[in-house]
Design a protein around this motif. Structure first.
Motif, PDB file in Angstrom:
ATOM      1  N   GLY A 108       0.821  -1.209   0.000  1.00 34.79           N
ATOM      2  CA  GLY A 108       0.000   0.000   0.000  1.00 34.79           C
ATOM      3  C   GLY A 108       0.850   1.252   0.000  1.00 34.79           C
ATOM      4  N   ARG A 109       0.277   2.318  -0.496  1.00 33.35           N
ATOM      5  CA  ARG A 109       1.030   3.573  -0.595  1.00 33.35           C
ATOM      6  C   ARG A 109       1.349   4.173   0.760  1.00 33.35           C
ATOM      7  NH1 ARG A 109      -2.953   6.544  -4.379  1.00 33.35           N
ATOM      8  NH2 ARG A 109      -4.280   5.329  -3.007  1.00 33.35           N
ATOM      9  N   SER A 110       0.447   4.073   1.690  1.00 29.90           N
ATOM     10  CA  SER A 110       0.688   4.680   3.005  1.00 29.90           C
ATOM     11  C   SER A 110       1.863   4.009   3.712  1.00 29.90           C
ATOM     12  CB  SER A 110      -0.571   4.594   3.862  1.00 29.90           C
ATOM     13  OG  SER A 110      -1.602   5.380   3.320  1.00 29.90           O
ATOM     14  N   MET A 111       1.922   2.693   3.662  1.00 26.49           N
ATOM     15  CA  MET A 111       3.027   1.986   4.313  1.00 26.49           C
ATOM     16  C   MET A 111       4.333   2.187   3.550  1.00 26.49           C
ATOM     17  SD  MET A 111       1.800   0.961   7.052  1.00 26.49           S
ATOM     18  CE  MET A 111       3.310   0.186   7.603  1.00 26.49           C
ATOM     19  N   THR A 112       4.241   2.332   2.225  1.00 28.92           N
ATOM     20  CA  THR A 112       5.448   2.646   1.452  1.00 28.92           C
ATOM     21  C   THR A 112       5.978   4.019   1.839  1.00 28.92           C
ATOM     22  OG1 THR A 112       4.596   1.318  -0.395  1.00 28.92           O
ATOM     23  CG2 THR A 112       6.399   2.809  -0.869  1.00 28.92           C
ATOM     24  N   TYR A 113       5.063   4.969   2.010  1.00 30.25           N
ATOM     25  CA  TYR A 113       5.457   6.306   2.465  1.00 30.25           C
ATOM     26  C   TYR A 113       6.089   6.227   3.851  1.00 30.25           C
ATOM     27  CZ  TYR A 113       5.107  11.323   3.378  1.00 30.25           C
ATOM     28  OH  TYR A 113       5.408  12.633   3.675  1.00 30.25           O
ATOM     29  N   PHE A 114       5.499   5.440   4.739  1.00 28.70           N
ATOM     30  CA  PHE A 114       6.040   5.302   6.090  1.00 28.70           C
ATOM     31  C   PHE A 114       7.445   4.693   6.064  1.00 28.70           C
ATOM     32  CE2 PHE A 114       6.476   2.846  10.090  1.00 28.70           C
ATOM     33  CZ  PHE A 114       6.444   3.911  10.980  1.00 28.70           C
ATOM     34  N   LEU A 115       7.670   3.748   5.160  1.00 30.70           N
ATOM     35  CA  LEU A 115       9.003   3.172   5.012  1.00 30.70           C
ATOM     36  C   LEU A 115      10.007   4.244   4.608  1.00 30.70           C
ATOM     37  CD1 LEU A 115      10.808   0.637   4.960  1.00 30.70           C
ATOM     38  CD2 LEU A 115      10.107   0.299   2.583  1.00 30.70           C
ATOM     39  N   GLY A 116       9.588   5.149   3.698  1.00 25.42           N
ATOM     40  CA  GLY A 116      10.476   6.248   3.319  1.00 25.42           C
ATOM     41  C   GLY A 116      10.780   7.169   4.487  1.00 25.42           C
ATOM     42  N   LEU A 117       9.787   7.412   5.335  1.00 26.47           N
ATOM     43  CA  LEU A 117      10.021   8.241   6.524  1.00 26.47           C
ATOM     44  C   LEU A 117      11.026   7.602   7.467  1.00 26.47           C
ATOM     45  CD1 LEU A 117       6.539   9.662   7.622  1.00 26.47           C
ATOM     46  CD2 LEU A 117       8.422  10.858   6.495  1.00 26.47           C
ATOM     47  N   LEU A 118      10.987   6.290   7.597  1.00 24.44           N
ATOM     48  CA  LEU A 118      11.954   5.599   8.463  1.00 24.44           C
ATOM     49  C   LEU A 118      13.380   5.804   7.955  1.00 24.44           C
ATOM     50  CD1 LEU A 118      10.140   2.214   9.267  1.00 24.44           C
ATOM     51  CD2 LEU A 118      10.382   4.230  10.734  1.00 24.44           C
ATOM     52  N   LEU A 119      13.555   5.773   6.640  1.00 27.65           N
ATOM     53  CA  LEU A 119      14.891   6.013   6.075  1.00 27.65           C
ATOM     54  C   LEU A 119      15.343   7.445   6.341  1.00 27.65           C
ATOM     55  CD1 LEU A 119      14.481   4.160   2.652  1.00 27.65           C
ATOM     56  CD2 LEU A 119      15.690   3.355   4.684  1.00 27.65           C
ATOM     57  N   ILE A 120      14.413   8.399   6.228  1.00 26.84           N
ATOM     58  CA  ILE A 120      14.739   9.801   6.533  1.00 26.84           C
ATOM     59  C   ILE A 120      15.159   9.955   7.991  1.00 26.84           C
ATOM     60  CG2 ILE A 120      13.786  12.123   6.682  1.00 26.84           C
ATOM     61  CD1 ILE A 120      14.170  11.316   3.835  1.00 26.84           C
ATOM     62  N   LEU A 121      14.427   9.320   8.885  1.00 27.17           N
ATOM     63  CA  LEU A 121      14.760   9.391  10.310  1.00 27.17           C
ATOM     64  C   LEU A 121      16.103   8.734  10.593  1.00 27.17           C
ATOM     65  CD1 LEU A 121      11.250   8.626  11.862  1.00 27.17           C
ATOM     66  CD2 LEU A 121      12.499  10.798  11.980  1.00 27.17           C
TER      67      LEU A 121
END
Length: 502
Positions: free
Chosen positions: A326-339
């Motif tokens: 899903g797009r929301s969880m894919t977005y959340f995965l990107g946020l984890l990399l940013i953090l």
């Protein structure tokens, strides 16, 4: 009406390169504008920030106005309204951008800085108008060219892939220019100064030449649908599901209807947070490298190059990932990399060449959240593509104003006010990178949570009243049938990513 699930590859590629000129110029604007005016031309931090703020405000004002006019106008003859605005924007960029990265005519290092500001601002305003016209018209074509959600993700991913190629091109050319400069005159040191003016001027001219060629390919290969949905023959398409008490949606959402939609503000907050992370990190990565890590100036080309190569690779996996989790969880995965990047910068005070590893995290995470936020915006618009330019314009307005204000705040809080940075710059730019990545990521996570709780959909306004059965949609491609019937497997957030019209 939009195409089906996929565009033919030639048309997909011709669309994807339509933003290449904008991406080339945006790469130089965000990565090199501050460092060029401060470290090369010698402007004070505040004055350099004023120039960037002026550009962001001009862009922020032009974007929604252009979006509204783009929706209302019919274009130049049969050329199409989106492509007409795209052409106007391209010409404006080509005639103004060379002056931004060239010294003020008749000025020298002793000329008062307010004279330089007065000289550069008109060119910046024209450039930002052109950039906004090109961006909005190009984004507005997405929901007109394709209708299925995963096709939109694919189109956005290809578009972002060329964004990455554009950034890679800028940084590769910059590295070559710095390399040739050092070879031609070994006496030039690794610190930036007025002797680097020809490097940035030549870089601007090269990227404009390359971008003009790709803009021509876009206009030759992209065919815009000129007919409005309500003008098409009713006999050409039939509703997928027929309900006796309802009729196909034929009314268009106007700008005032969008302002009443909660989902409009949900997506706006997510998009603004995403752009703050991507643009501010791109703006201050050069300052961080040269002032905090004390690295040679060639690193302002090689590190962004690594970031965008990582983003390019990750963009290739965007479509299957969004389908799987899903797009929301894919977005959340990107946020984890940013953090992860933010945490690394905070702890590793003497990173040195380990910054290459951190750049991979930042580049991959930035690509992921940017593609997902754009696809969510296209999903919000859905079949209401005739007012899509206003939506993209409004989203971009929040982005531009927030970025301009953010840069100005950072410049005003700068601990020193001379061209040569003091020791306080070492910790200052490190903290800036931590805040604009890790800090803003929490705001993006908050916006994402609201979307998980209240999925993207049109709630307050619907041209269909009192429908007791399933929502009726018209489609041209039977590959979308599964999405429209709700047979697609739910995403991890508990519902399909398909937009809902209630």
């Amino acid at each position: 009406m939009a195409e089906g699930q996929n565009l033919p590859l030639p048309r997909l590629l011709s669309y994807a390169v339509g933003h290449f000129l904008n991406d080339l110029c945006a790469s130089m604007w965000f990565t090199y504008l501050l460092i060029y005016y401060h470290s090369v031309l010698g402007f004070q931090n505040v004055y350099a920030g004023v120039l960037l703020l002026a550009g962001q405000i001009a862009d922020g004002i032009c974007t929604p106005l252009i979006g509204y006019e783009s929706d209302q106008t019919s274009g130049c003859g049969t050329y199409g309204k989106r492509k007409t605005w795209h052409l106007v924007g391209t010409v404006s960029v080509l005639i103004s951008f060379p002056f931004i990265f060239s010294p003020c005519l008749g000025c020298d290092e002793y000329t008062p800085q307010w004279v330089g500001i007065t000289y550069f601002i008109p060119f910046i305003v024209i450039f930002q108008f052109g950039w906004a016209a090109t961006q909005i018209s190009h984004l507005s074509l997405i929901p007109e060219l394709v209708s299925c959600q995963h096709a939109k993700v694919e189109l956005t991913a290809y578009r972002y892939a060329f964004t990455v190629v554009a950034n890679v091109t800028v940084y590769a050319v910059a590295w070559l220019l710095f390399h040739f400069q050092q070879g031609a005159d070994p006496s030039i040191n690794d610190n930036l100064g007025r002797f680097d003016i020809p490097v940035f001027r030549n870089l601007a001219l090269i990227v404009l030449g390359i971008g003009a060629v790709f803009s021509l390919l876009f206009h030759l290969g992209t065919r815009e649908k000129g007919q409005r949905p309500e003008e098409s023959d009713a006999g050409e398409r039939q509703p997928l599901i027929v309900h006796p008490d309802s009729a196909p949606p034929t009314q268009l959402l106007r700008w005032k209807h969008w302002l009443k939609e909660p989902a409009f503000y949900q997506v706006a907050l997510l998009y603004m947070s995403t752009r703050l992370i991507v643009n501010l990190s791109q703006t201050y990565i050069s300052m961080y490298l040269t002032n905090s890590l004390m690295l040679p100036k060639k690193f302002i080309a090689t590190i962004p190059l690594v970031m965008y190569m990582s983003g390019f690779i990750s963009s290739l996996a965007m479509k299957p990932f969004s389908k799987l989790i899903g797009r929301s969880m894919t977005y959340f995965l990107g946020l984890l990399l940013i953090l992860g990047f933010s945490y690394w910068v905070l702890l590793d005070k003497e990173m040195g060449e380990r910054v290459y590893g951190a750049a991979v995290l930042l580049g991959t995470g930035s690509a992921t959240i940017l593609v997902m936020s754009l696809s969510m915006t296209a999903d919000l618009i859905g079949e209401h593509s005739q007012s899509g330019a206003f939506v993209y314009g409004a989203m971009s307005f929040t982005d531009k104003v927030a970025n301009g204000v953010g840069v100005m705040i950072i410049q005003l809080l700068h601990p020193c006010h001379t061209q040569v940075c003091c020791p306080a710059c070492v910790w200052y730019y490190r903290n800036v990178m931590v805040i604009v990545t890790g800090g803003v990521a929490f705001a993006a996570a908050l916006a994402l949570c609201t979307i998980l709780i209240w999925p993207i959909g049109i709630r307050q306004y619907s041209p269909q009243k009192q429908i007791n059965g399933p929502v009726i949609r018209q489609v041209e491609d039977p590959s979308c049938v599964g999405d429209l019937l709700g047979t697609e497997e739910p995403d991890s957030e508990g519902s399909s990513d398909q937009e809902s019209i209630k």
